[in-house]
Design a protein around this motif. Structure first.
Motif, PDB file in Angstrom:
ATOM      1  N   ASP A 127       0.815  -1.217   0.000  1.00 51.41           N
ATOM      2  CA  ASP A 127       0.000   0.000   0.000  1.00 51.41           C
ATOM      3  C   ASP A 127       0.854   1.275   0.000  1.00 51.41           C
ATOM      4  O   ASP A 127       0.385   2.312  -0.432  1.00 51.41           O
ATOM      5  CB  ASP A 127      -0.927  -0.011   1.227  1.00 51.41           C
ATOM      6  N   ARG A 161      -3.786  12.274   4.009  1.00 53.60           N
ATOM      7  CA  ARG A 161      -5.031  12.341   3.234  1.00 53.60           C
ATOM      8  C   ARG A 161      -5.983  11.210   3.589  1.00 53.60           C
ATOM      9  O   ARG A 161      -7.181  11.291   3.364  1.00 53.60           O
ATOM     10  CB  ARG A 161      -4.712  12.336   1.739  1.00 53.60           C
ATOM     11  N   THR A 162      -5.431  10.117   4.108  1.00 52.00           N
ATOM     12  CA  THR A 162      -6.266   8.951   4.416  1.00 52.00           C
ATOM     13  C   THR A 162      -6.850   9.068   5.820  1.00 52.00           C
ATOM     14  O   THR A 162      -6.123   9.320   6.772  1.00 52.00           O
ATOM     15  CB  THR A 162      -5.420   7.667   4.347  1.00 52.00           C
ATOM     16  N   GLU A 163      -8.184   8.885   5.929  1.00 50.37           N
ATOM     17  CA  GLU A 163      -8.805   8.785   7.255  1.00 50.37           C
ATOM     18  C   GLU A 163      -9.159   7.318   7.482  1.00 50.37           C
ATOM     19  O   GLU A 163     -10.144   6.823   6.947  1.00 50.37           O
ATOM     20  CB  GLU A 163     -10.107   9.599   7.302  1.00 50.37           C
ATOM     21  N   PRO A 164      -8.332   6.625   8.276  1.00 49.84           N
ATOM     22  CA  PRO A 164      -8.608   5.196   8.470  1.00 49.84           C
ATOM     23  C   PRO A 164      -9.641   4.958   9.563  1.00 49.84           C
ATOM     24  O   PRO A 164      -9.670   5.670  10.562  1.00 49.84           O
ATOM     25  CB  PRO A 164      -7.243   4.637   8.885  1.00 49.84           C
ATOM     26  N   GLU A 165     -10.491   3.960   9.366  1.00 47.44           N
ATOM     27  CA  GLU A 165     -11.399   3.513  10.425  1.00 47.44           C
ATOM     28  C   GLU A 165     -10.788   2.260  11.054  1.00 47.44           C
ATOM     29  O   GLU A 165      -9.772   1.780  10.578  1.00 47.44           O
ATOM     30  CB  GLU A 165     -12.793   3.233   9.833  1.00 47.44           C
ATOM     31  N   ALA A 166     -11.421   1.755  12.108  1.00 44.72           N
ATOM     32  CA  ALA A 166     -10.857   0.579  12.784  1.00 44.72           C
ATOM     33  C   ALA A 166     -10.935  -0.655  11.883  1.00 44.72           C
ATOM     34  O   ALA A 166     -11.904  -0.827  11.143  1.00 44.72           O
ATOM     35  CB  ALA A 166     -11.605   0.330  14.080  1.00 44.72           C
ATOM     36  N   ALA A 167      -9.931  -1.505  11.950  1.00 45.26           N
ATOM     37  CA  ALA A 167      -9.953  -2.765  11.199  1.00 45.26           C
ATOM     38  C   ALA A 167     -10.991  -3.694  11.820  1.00 45.26           C
ATOM     39  O   ALA A 167     -11.259  -3.626  13.019  1.00 45.26           O
ATOM     40  CB  ALA A 167      -8.578  -3.411  11.228  1.00 45.26           C
ATOM     41  N   PHE A 168     -11.588  -4.532  11.002  1.00 46.08           N
ATOM     42  CA  PHE A 168     -12.629  -5.442  11.516  1.00 46.08           C
ATOM     43  C   PHE A 168     -12.602  -6.755  10.746  1.00 46.08           C
ATOM     44  O   PHE A 168     -12.032  -6.829   9.669  1.00 46.08           O
ATOM     45  CB  PHE A 168     -14.012  -4.789  11.382  1.00 46.08           C
ATOM     46  N   SER A 182      -4.417  10.771  -4.191  1.00 44.47           N
ATOM     47  CA  SER A 182      -4.480   9.939  -2.992  1.00 44.47           C
ATOM     48  C   SER A 182      -4.716   8.505  -3.458  1.00 44.47           C
ATOM     49  O   SER A 182      -5.090   8.274  -4.619  1.00 44.47           O
ATOM     50  CB  SER A 182      -5.600  10.409  -2.073  1.00 44.47           C
ATOM     51  N   SER A 183      -4.499   7.548  -2.582  1.00 39.21           N
ATOM     52  CA  SER A 183      -4.602   6.166  -3.041  1.00 39.21           C
ATOM     53  C   SER A 183      -5.035   5.223  -1.937  1.00 39.21           C
ATOM     54  O   SER A 183      -4.849   5.497  -0.750  1.00 39.21           O
ATOM     55  CB  SER A 183      -3.240   5.698  -3.586  1.00 39.21           C
ATOM     56  N   THR A 190      -5.253   0.677  -1.692  1.00 38.10           N
ATOM     57  CA  THR A 190      -5.036  -0.548  -2.466  1.00 38.10           C
ATOM     58  C   THR A 190      -5.922  -1.679  -1.962  1.00 38.10           C
ATOM     59  O   THR A 190      -6.398  -1.673  -0.831  1.00 38.10           O
ATOM     60  CB  THR A 190      -3.566  -0.994  -2.375  1.00 38.10           C
ATOM     61  N   MET A 212     -12.205  -3.620  -1.842  1.00 43.19           N
ATOM     62  CA  MET A 212     -13.282  -4.610  -1.921  1.00 43.19           C
ATOM     63  C   MET A 212     -14.650  -3.949  -2.034  1.00 43.19           C
ATOM     64  O   MET A 212     -15.647  -4.619  -2.239  1.00 43.19           O
ATOM     65  CB  MET A 212     -13.263  -5.511  -0.683  1.00 43.19           C
ATOM     66  N   ARG A 225     -15.040   6.498   0.043  1.00 40.96           N
ATOM     67  CA  ARG A 225     -14.830   5.599   1.165  1.00 40.96           C
ATOM     68  C   ARG A 225     -14.580   4.222   0.572  1.00 40.96           C
ATOM     69  O   ARG A 225     -15.342   3.759  -0.285  1.00 40.96           O
ATOM     70  CB  ARG A 225     -16.072   5.618   2.054  1.00 40.96           C
ATOM     71  N   LYS A 283     -13.421   0.119   1.160  1.00 43.22           N
ATOM     72  CA  LYS A 283     -13.177  -1.015   2.053  1.00 43.22           C
ATOM     73  C   LYS A 283     -11.946  -1.737   1.548  1.00 43.22           C
ATOM     74  O   LYS A 283     -11.948  -2.300   0.457  1.00 43.22           O
ATOM     75  CB  LYS A 283     -14.384  -1.952   2.052  1.00 43.22           C
ATOM     76  N   ARG A 284     -10.879  -1.679   2.331  1.00 39.85           N
ATOM     77  CA  ARG A 284      -9.622  -2.324   1.950  1.00 39.85           C
ATOM     78  C   ARG A 284      -9.550  -3.701   2.572  1.00 39.85           C
ATOM     79  O   ARG A 284      -9.960  -3.905   3.711  1.00 39.85           O
ATOM     80  CB  ARG A 284      -8.425  -1.522   2.478  1.00 39.85           C
ATOM     81  N   PHE A 289     -10.495  -6.502   7.440  1.00 40.09           N
ATOM     82  CA  PHE A 289     -10.823  -5.424   6.500  1.00 40.09           C
ATOM     83  C   PHE A 289     -10.715  -4.092   7.209  1.00 40.09           C
ATOM     84  O   PHE A 289     -10.681  -4.024   8.431  1.00 40.09           O
ATOM     85  CB  PHE A 289     -12.244  -5.585   5.960  1.00 40.09           C
ATOM     86  N   GLN A 290     -10.709  -3.024   6.417  1.00 38.18           N
ATOM     87  CA  GLN A 290     -10.674  -1.683   7.002  1.00 38.18           C
ATOM     88  C   GLN A 290     -11.282  -0.701   6.006  1.00 38.18           C
ATOM     89  O   GLN A 290     -10.967  -0.751   4.818  1.00 38.18           O
ATOM     90  CB  GLN A 290      -9.216  -1.293   7.274  1.00 38.18           C
ATOM     91  N   TRP A 291     -12.140   0.174   6.525  1.00 34.69           N
ATOM     92  CA  TRP A 291     -12.638   1.270   5.692  1.00 34.69           C
ATOM     93  C   TRP A 291     -11.691   2.453   5.828  1.00 34.69           C
ATOM     94  O   TRP A 291     -11.256   2.770   6.931  1.00 34.69           O
ATOM     95  CB  TRP A 291     -14.027   1.697   6.134  1.00 34.69           C
ATOM     96  N   VAL A 292     -11.386   3.078   4.707  1.00 32.96           N
ATOM     97  CA  VAL A 292     -10.613   4.322   4.747  1.00 32.96           C
ATOM     98  C   VAL A 292     -11.318   5.338   3.857  1.00 32.96           C
ATOM     99  O   VAL A 292     -11.983   4.974   2.889  1.00 32.96           O
ATOM    100  CB  VAL A 292      -9.146   4.143   4.252  1.00 32.96           C
ATOM    101  N   LYS A 293     -11.186   6.618   4.238  1.00 34.92           N
ATOM    102  CA  LYS A 293     -11.741   7.659   3.375  1.00 34.92           C
ATOM    103  C   LYS A 293     -10.594   8.486   2.815  1.00 34.92           C
ATOM    104  O   LYS A 293      -9.675   8.857   3.561  1.00 34.92           O
ATOM    105  CB  LYS A 293     -12.695   8.550   4.174  1.00 34.92           C
ATOM    106  N   ILE A 294     -10.610   8.709   1.514  1.00 33.83           N
ATOM    107  CA  ILE A 294      -9.564   9.519   0.894  1.00 33.83           C
ATOM    108  C   ILE A 294     -10.204  10.564  -0.022  1.00 33.83           C
ATOM    109  O   ILE A 294     -11.297  10.350  -0.553  1.00 33.83           O
ATOM    110  CB  ILE A 294      -8.559   8.657   0.093  1.00 33.83           C
ATOM    111  N   PRO A 295      -9.532  11.710  -0.188  1.00 34.25           N
ATOM    112  CA  PRO A 295     -10.085  12.757  -1.050  1.00 34.25           C
ATOM    113  C   PRO A 295      -9.885  12.439  -2.536  1.00 34.25           C
ATOM    114  O   PRO A 295      -9.000  11.665  -2.893  1.00 34.25           O
ATOM    115  CB  PRO A 295      -9.281  14.001  -0.653  1.00 34.25           C
TER     116      PRO A 295
END
Lengths: 330, 260
Positions: A104, A190-197, B140-141, B143, B146, B156, B158-159, B166-172
């Protein structure tokens, strides 16, 4: 003048990623041949536990880069911090494990530094001062030896399982832990990560199964699964699958073996219609006995099988079920 | 929502691959080709986003004349127009940095919100080209996507992480996403789509149009030898008709391997 090998140590919530130790073995072996010294770098908000753990290994130093902006992983944070660390240390090689996190950020890091990055290597050899990396193409069907003609540092990532973590050499005394100062003030994340699940609570723990029958793309349709299920039942085995089967929801995701699923090492792993793409292989290659049934004699799965049958699984699997039943006196 | 999809054409999945006479690549005579699997999912995801949110899907593909077949397939499935990087100079771009540089140069003046690539190609499998494009264009990126949900001011995603996490991330926006295989169900091109594709724009781009020379694209990584993997184990191949082979295998598993 660039010198030394810098090893990236991956941690999440203060827990060391085991594959970093595999990459450490690659780095230590490279050092043994080139005469370079290996140092490690670990990033985070508080990395003292991981740094101390790693410092027990044979390393020149463990560099720590700590900042609030590195508390959660983001590509921008990691790229900014590592770029500065690499510029300060100017190593000849930067070695990483080919994890999803490395995938990544590391290509961005190498690109922004204008350096070359050899990904997903299996091994290397040193030849007249140059390093030749072996990596697979066509999903493991073919190996290539790759020569690098580029300015240092050269980035290289190693595939999970390419070296054994337990072979990482311990040091005679703990390596010094040295904090590195990096400027993170102006870095925008730039990335706003949420908690892994986890999607579903894993209902099935395949890691405990002594016998596994795994099915892949070769089964062609969901209706055909029954022949494999019958075989698994006759053997008293758990059923598992490669990724395409679970993507199609023919079997639930907790049956998936491979880099994105479970990693298993049963007594017997019987692979039916699985070609052996590397993403699958990393999840099962340490099985004690591997049997492969596949129509393609060139399928990579045969390279790790103890027993192989080339042929039509729709004929072989039912015949096998009948034989297993016979052997069990049913 | 304008989306660019980077496509790569690769030998078909079930191809029997042989090493070329020079021992440096595969023998590419008599091979059939198809869209690299993860790229096909990237295209499908772009088409689905367009159907939901409107906009344009632009496909970009580098390679010799044969790749037109994959470009046309993408247009037939619903992409609006295509860019084909078609020039002998591009043959020199054989590492991720070179390929990424050429694709980024070709996209520099395009107006897009998202760029999709497959997470890695089925041939080289560098897993880098998408991020090289992102780095060169300042995108922004994220990888191994899903699920993709456009939101106000960003996307937004889902990586997939390892081992079922898994993890959700928000990027511009603008952003580049690498798409995991299996994120959706692939469609087939319809006859209507195939007919419509004939009228769609397919723009050819030469290296010189991008201000690039063969030298700019020279790879830092060179394959000096390609070979079949050495077997890590002695495999005992079991021959015979299905019933015979099955009986032999069960015997081996019971009495030699002692695992049954």
């Amino acid at each position: 003048m660039s010198e030394g090998i810098l090893l990236f140590i991956e941690q999440r919530d203060g827990v060391l990623n085991r594959t970093s130790l595999e990459a450490m073995v690659a780095a230590q072996r490279m050092a043994a041949e080139t005469g370079d010294k290996v140092s490690a770098v670990v990033l985070g908000r508080d990395v003292s536990a991981v740094a101390t753990e790693v410092a027990g290994k044979k390393l020149e130093a463990v560099y720590t880069v700590t900042d609030d902006k590195l508390a959660s992983y983001t590509p921008d944070g990691y790229v900014a911090a590592l770029k500065q660390a690499i510029e300060q240390l100017s190593p000849r090689y930067v070695i990483l494990s080919h994890t999803y996190r490395v995938r990544d950020f590391a290509p961005i890091l190498a690109s922004t530094m204008g350096k070359t990055f050899v990904t997903d290597c299996l091994c290397f050899r040193v030849e007249g001062g140059e390093t030749v990396f072996t990596r697979q193409i066509f999903q493991g069907k073919i190996n290539t030896d790759v020569r690098v003609q580029a300015e240092a540092p050269v980035f290289a990532s190693f595939q999970a399982g390419s070296y054994r973590a337990d072979l990482a050499e311990a040091g005679e005394q703990p390596a010094p832990i040295k904090p590195l100062e990096v400027e993170m003030e102006g870095v925008r994340l730039r990335t706003e990560p949420e908690a892994a699940f986890q999607e579903t609570k894993q209902a099935v723990d395949l890691t405990q199964a002594p016998l596994i029958v795994a099915v892949g793309r070769g089964i062609k349709s969901q209706e055909n699964l029954s022949i494999v299920q019958e075989l698994a039942e006759a053997m008293g085995a758990e059923i598992a699958a490669s990724r395409p089967i679970c993507d199609n929801e023919w079997l639930p995701m907790d049956r998936q073996i491979g880099s994105s699923g479970q990693t298993v090492a049963p007594k017997l792993y019987l692979a039916v219609g699985i070609s052996g793409a590397i993403q699958h292989v990393v999840g099962m290659k340490n099985s004690q006995t591997i049997v492969a049934i596949n129509k393609d004699p060139e399928a990579p799965i045969f390279d790790l099988a103890d027993y192989g049958i080339v042929g039509d699984l729709f004929e072989i699997v039912p015949a096998l079920t009948a034989e297993v039943r016979k052997a069990k006196g049913e | 929502m304008n989306i660019v999809v980077c496509l790569k054409q690769v030998p078909k999945k079930d191809s029997i691959l042989r090493i070329a006479a020079d021992g440096k690549w595969i023998d590419d005579r008599d091979l059939s080709y198809e869209m690299s699997e993860a790229d096909a999912y990237a295209l499908e995801e772009a088409l689905r986003q367009k159907e939901k949110h409107g906009g344009e899907v632009i496909v970009i593909c580098m390679g010799p004349e044969r790749v037109r077949q994959s470009i046309k397939e993408a247009l037939a499935k619903g992409a609006d127009r295509a860019i084909h990087l078609y020039d002998e100079a591009f043959d020199h771009a054989s590492d991720a940095a070179g390929i990424g540089r050429a694709l980024a140069a070709a996209l520099k003046d395009e107006k897009f919100d998202l760029v999709f690539t497959g997470l890695q190609s089925d041939d080289y499998g560098f897993a880098q080209v998408g991020l090289v494009i992102a780095e060169r264009l300042g995108l922004s990126s994220a990888t191994i996507a899903m699920e993709v949900q456009p939101e106000e001011g960003g996307v937004r995603v889902k990586r997939e992480l390892e081992s079922g996490w898994f993890q959700w991330v928000k990027i511009p926006l603008p952003a580049l996403l690498t798409i995991q295989s299996g994120i959706n169900q692939l469609r087939y091109a319809t006859l209507k789509g195939i007919m419509a594709a004939k009228k769609k724009e397919l723009r050819e781009v030469k290296a010189a149009d991008l201000g690039l020379t063969a030298d700019d694209l020279k790879p830092a990584q060179v394959i000096e030898r390609a070979y079949l993997p050495l077997k890590s184990k002695q495999t005992e191949m079991i021959e015979g008709k299905p019933a015979e082979a099955a009986a032999k295998l069960v015997e081996k598993l019971r009495f030699d391997a002692r695992v049954l």
